[in-house]
Design a protein around this motif. Structure first.
Motif, mmCIF file in Angstrom:
data_model
loop_
_atom_site.group_PDB
_atom_site.id
_atom_site.type_symbol
_atom_site.label_atom_id
_atom_site.label_comp_id
_atom_site.label_asym_id
_atom_site.label_seq_id
_atom_site.Cartn_x
_atom_site.Cartn_y
_atom_site.Cartn_z
ATOM 1 N N GLY A 213 -19.363 -13.180 1.194
ATOM 2 C CA GLY A 213 -19.690 -13.760 -0.100
ATOM 3 C C GLY A 213 -18.728 -13.402 -1.209
ATOM 4 O O GLY A 213 -19.000 -13.649 -2.389
ATOM 5 N N SER A 214 -17.588 -12.838 -0.851
ATOM 6 C CA SER A 214 -16.554 -12.521 -1.826
ATOM 7 C C SER A 214 -15.474 -13.595 -1.737
ATOM 8 O O SER A 214 -15.652 -14.625 -1.087
ATOM 9 N N TRP A 215 -14.354 -13.357 -2.374
ATOM 10 C CA TRP A 215 -13.274 -14.339 -2.329
ATOM 11 C C TRP A 215 -11.972 -13.678 -2.726
ATOM 12 O O TRP A 215 -11.938 -12.730 -3.526
ATOM 13 N N CYS A 216 -10.871 -14.157 -2.151
ATOM 14 C CA CYS A 216 -9.528 -13.771 -2.587
ATOM 15 C C CYS A 216 -8.636 -14.978 -2.378
ATOM 16 O O CYS A 216 -8.927 -15.849 -1.557
ATOM 17 N N SER A 217 -7.548 -15.044 -3.132
ATOM 18 C CA SER A 217 -6.619 -16.153 -2.985
ATOM 19 C C SER A 217 -5.797 -15.982 -1.713
ATOM 20 O O SER A 217 -5.684 -14.876 -1.167
ATOM 21 N N PHE A 218 -5.197 -17.076 -1.245
ATOM 22 C CA PHE A 218 -4.325 -16.998 -0.080
ATOM 23 C C PHE A 218 -3.160 -16.042 -0.366
ATOM 24 O O PHE A 218 -2.810 -15.209 0.472
ATOM 25 N N ARG A 219 -2.570 -16.164 -1.551
ATOM 26 C CA ARG A 219 -1.440 -15.289 -1.882
ATOM 27 C C ARG A 219 -1.882 -13.829 -1.902
ATOM 28 O O ARG A 219 -1.167 -12.942 -1.435
ATOM 29 N N GLY A 220 -3.069 -13.568 -2.443
ATOM 30 C CA GLY A 220 -3.567 -12.200 -2.465
ATOM 31 C C GLY A 220 -3.777 -11.661 -1.066
ATOM 32 O O GLY A 220 -3.445 -10.498 -0.771
ATOM 33 N N ALA A 221 -4.329 -12.501 -0.177
ATOM 34 C CA ALA A 221 -4.552 -12.083 1.203
ATOM 35 C C ALA A 221 -3.227 -11.870 1.931
ATOM 36 O O ALA A 221 -3.083 -10.941 2.731
ATOM 37 N N PHE A 222 -2.251 -12.730 1.649
ATOM 38 C CA PHE A 222 -0.932 -12.592 2.278
ATOM 39 C C PHE A 222 -0.256 -11.300 1.822
ATOM 40 O O PHE A 222 0.337 -10.577 2.633
ATOM 41 N N ASP A 223 -0.350 -11.001 0.541
ATOM 42 C CA ASP A 223 0.239 -9.770 0.019
ATOM 43 C C ASP A 223 -0.428 -8.551 0.656
ATOM 44 O O ASP A 223 0.251 -7.586 1.034
ATOM 45 N N ALA A 224 -1.756 -8.594 0.791
ATOM 46 C CA ALA A 224 -2.469 -7.479 1.413
ATOM 47 C C ALA A 224 -2.043 -7.306 2.862
ATOM 48 O O ALA A 224 -1.883 -6.176 3.349
ATOM 49 N N ALA A 225 -1.839 -8.421 3.566
ATOM 50 C CA ALA A 225 -1.409 -8.359 4.961
ATOM 51 C C ALA A 225 -0.016 -7.755 5.078
ATOM 52 O O ALA A 225 0.252 -6.927 5.961
ATOM 53 N N LEU A 226 0.884 -8.154 4.173
ATOM 54 C CA LEU A 226 2.231 -7.574 4.182
ATOM 55 C C LEU A 226 2.186 -6.079 3.908
ATOM 56 O O LEU A 226 2.916 -5.295 4.529
ATOM 57 N N ALA A 227 1.325 -5.683 2.977
ATOM 58 C CA ALA A 227 1.216 -4.264 2.642
ATOM 59 C C ALA A 227 0.694 -3.456 3.820
ATOM 60 O O ALA A 227 1.085 -2.302 4.024
ATOM 61 N N GLN A 228 -0.181 -4.072 4.622
ATOM 62 C CA GLN A 228 -0.734 -3.377 5.784
ATOM 63 C C GLN A 228 0.273 -3.283 6.923
ATOM 64 O O GLN A 228 0.276 -2.308 7.677
ATOM 65 N N GLU A 229 1.130 -4.284 7.060
ATOM 66 C CA GLU A 229 2.018 -4.372 8.213
ATOM 67 C C GLU A 229 3.440 -3.870 7.945
ATOM 68 O O GLU A 229 4.212 -3.676 8.883
ATOM 69 N N THR A 230 3.791 -3.687 6.674
ATOM 70 C CA THR A 230 5.150 -3.259 6.329
ATOM 71 C C THR A 230 5.102 -2.200 5.235
ATOM 72 O O THR A 230 4.040 -1.898 4.687
ATOM 73 N N GLU A 231 6.261 -1.672 4.931
ATOM 74 C CA GLU A 231 6.384 -0.731 3.817
ATOM 75 C C GLU A 231 7.170 -1.365 2.672
ATOM 76 O O GLU A 231 7.766 -0.678 1.849
ATOM 77 N N LEU A 232 7.162 -2.681 2.601
ATOM 78 C CA LEU A 232 7.881 -3.392 1.549
ATOM 79 C C LEU A 232 7.271 -3.087 0.180
ATOM 80 O O LEU A 232 6.059 -2.921 0.052
ATOM 81 N N SER A 233 8.122 -3.054 -0.820
ATOM 82 C CA SER A 233 7.650 -2.843 -2.185
ATOM 83 C C SER A 233 6.884 -4.071 -2.666
ATOM 84 O O SER A 233 6.969 -5.157 -2.074
ATOM 85 N N GLU A 234 6.163 -3.909 -3.759
ATOM 86 C CA GLU A 234 5.422 -5.035 -4.319
ATOM 87 C C GLU A 234 6.366 -6.182 -4.677
ATOM 88 O O GLU A 234 6.054 -7.355 -4.447
ATOM 89 N N GLU A 235 7.550 -5.837 -5.225
ATOM 90 C CA GLU A 235 8.522 -6.861 -5.589
ATOM 91 C C GLU A 235 9.032 -7.598 -4.352
ATOM 92 O O GLU A 235 9.153 -8.832 -4.355
ATOM 93 N N ALA A 236 9.321 -6.848 -3.290
ATOM 94 C CA ALA A 236 9.822 -7.473 -2.058
ATOM 95 C C ALA A 236 8.754 -8.355 -1.422
ATOM 96 O O ALA A 236 9.053 -9.450 -0.931
ATOM 97 N N ARG A 237 7.519 -7.904 -1.449
ATOM 98 C CA ARG A 237 6.428 -8.723 -0.898
ATOM 99 C C ARG A 237 6.278 -10.014 -1.698
ATOM 100 O O ARG A 237 6.041 -11.084 -1.138
ATOM 101 N N GLY A 238 6.438 -9.922 -3.006
ATOM 102 C CA GLY A 238 6.351 -11.102 -3.851
ATOM 103 C C GLY A 238 7.448 -12.100 -3.535
ATOM 104 O O GLY A 238 7.220 -13.319 -3.550
ATOM 105 N N SER A 239 8.640 -11.590 -3.244
ATOM 106 C CA SER A 239 9.754 -12.473 -2.904
ATOM 107 C C SER A 239 9.486 -13.224 -1.610
ATOM 108 O O SER A 239 9.810 -14.411 -1.480
ATOM 109 N N VAL A 240 8.900 -12.528 -0.635
ATOM 110 C CA VAL A 240 8.557 -13.179 0.622
ATOM 111 C C VAL A 240 7.496 -14.248 0.389
ATOM 112 O O VAL A 240 7.605 -15.379 0.875
ATOM 113 N N ALA A 241 6.479 -13.918 -0.387
ATOM 114 C CA ALA A 241 5.400 -14.876 -0.667
ATOM 115 C C ALA A 241 5.917 -16.103 -1.405
ATOM 116 O O ALA A 241 5.429 -17.224 -1.188
ATOM 117 N N ASP A 242 6.903 -15.911 -2.256
ATOM 118 C CA ASP A 242 7.460 -17.032 -3.035
ATOM 119 C C ASP A 242 8.055 -18.115 -2.142
ATOM 120 O O ASP A 242 8.158 -19.277 -2.550
#
Length: 222
Positions: free
Chosen positions: A55-84
């Motif tokens: 019953g909660s919700w998150c955006s696709f981009r938010g979920a993708f960023d969370a997945a990257l954070a779990q699977e890699t050690e990329l910085s927030e900026e680097a994860r954002g670049s991948v998502a872009d």
């Protein structure tokens, strides 16, 4: 129940219509193996599905960023670049003729994604096929993730058709299952998945490729 030829065909976007190769290339550029994309994409869906289930919700981009954070050690900026790079996707080569076949047969074409608004539109424009698509729908507007039936019923309502007059074409079995449970006609073909999950209800339409799925929908009785 006998399925009828749809008045509207909705297409899933990521992988079904748009090639995720730019996202894979961005991972490689960030120092990650390209093969990681499958794991990250699957974890993105898991995160979104789990949030929706409770019953909660998150955006696709938010979920993708969370997945990257779990699977890699990329910085927030680097994860954002991948998502872009999701805004740099292009259609697979078989998409344009399939959509054109539907339009020429008088069937309305839309896209239905739980991805971020604008991603589908950008990819369709890049591929030069935006004129073939009546509208692009993101269930993010109603904060719902496919395969929640709410997403498919909202799409049918937005297109002003009964659910049984809309079809959903996807290369993801879970998406087809959700559409069928909501009353739509489901059509599956292999792209990212080699086989349709045997534990799901069988798809109404199953074909070897996208062209075959479209032909099968058009062959249904009116």
């Amino acid at each position: 129940m006998t399925r009828r030829r749809p008045d509207v065909v909705a297409f899933d976007v990521n992988e079904t219509l748009l090639d995720l190769s730019p996202v894979r290339a961005a991972l490689v550029e960030a120092g990650q193996p390209g093969s990681l994309l499958g794991t990250v994409f699957a974890r993105t869906l898991l995160t979104g599905f789990a949030a929706a289930t409770v019953g909660s919700w998150c955006s696709f981009r938010g979920a993708f960023d969370a997945a990257l954070a779990q699977e890699t050690e990329l910085s927030e900026e680097a994860r954002g670049s991948v998502a872009d790079t999701f805004r740099e996707l292009s259609p697979h080569p078989d998409v344009e003729p399939a959509l054109r076949r539907l339009v020429e047969a008088g069937v309305r074409v839309v896209t239905l994604s739980h991805g971020s608004p604008g991603v589908a539109e950008a990819g369709l424009e890049r591929g030069g096929i935006a004129p073939l698509v009546e509208r692009s729908l993101s269930s993010e507007v109603i904060r719902a993730w496919k395969p929640n039936r709410e997403a498919y019923l909202w799409a049918a309502g937005t297109c002003d058709v009964a659910p049984d007059r809309m079809a959903l074409v996807a290369a993801h079995g879970w998406d087809v299952l959700g559409a069928q449970r909501a009353g739509l006609t489901g059509a599956w073909f292999p792209r990212s998945e080699r086989t349709y999950p045997a534990v799901f209800d069988a798809p109404h339409v199953q074909a070897a490729d996208l062209a075959g799925a479209v032909d099968a929908l058009l062959a249904l009785p009116g």
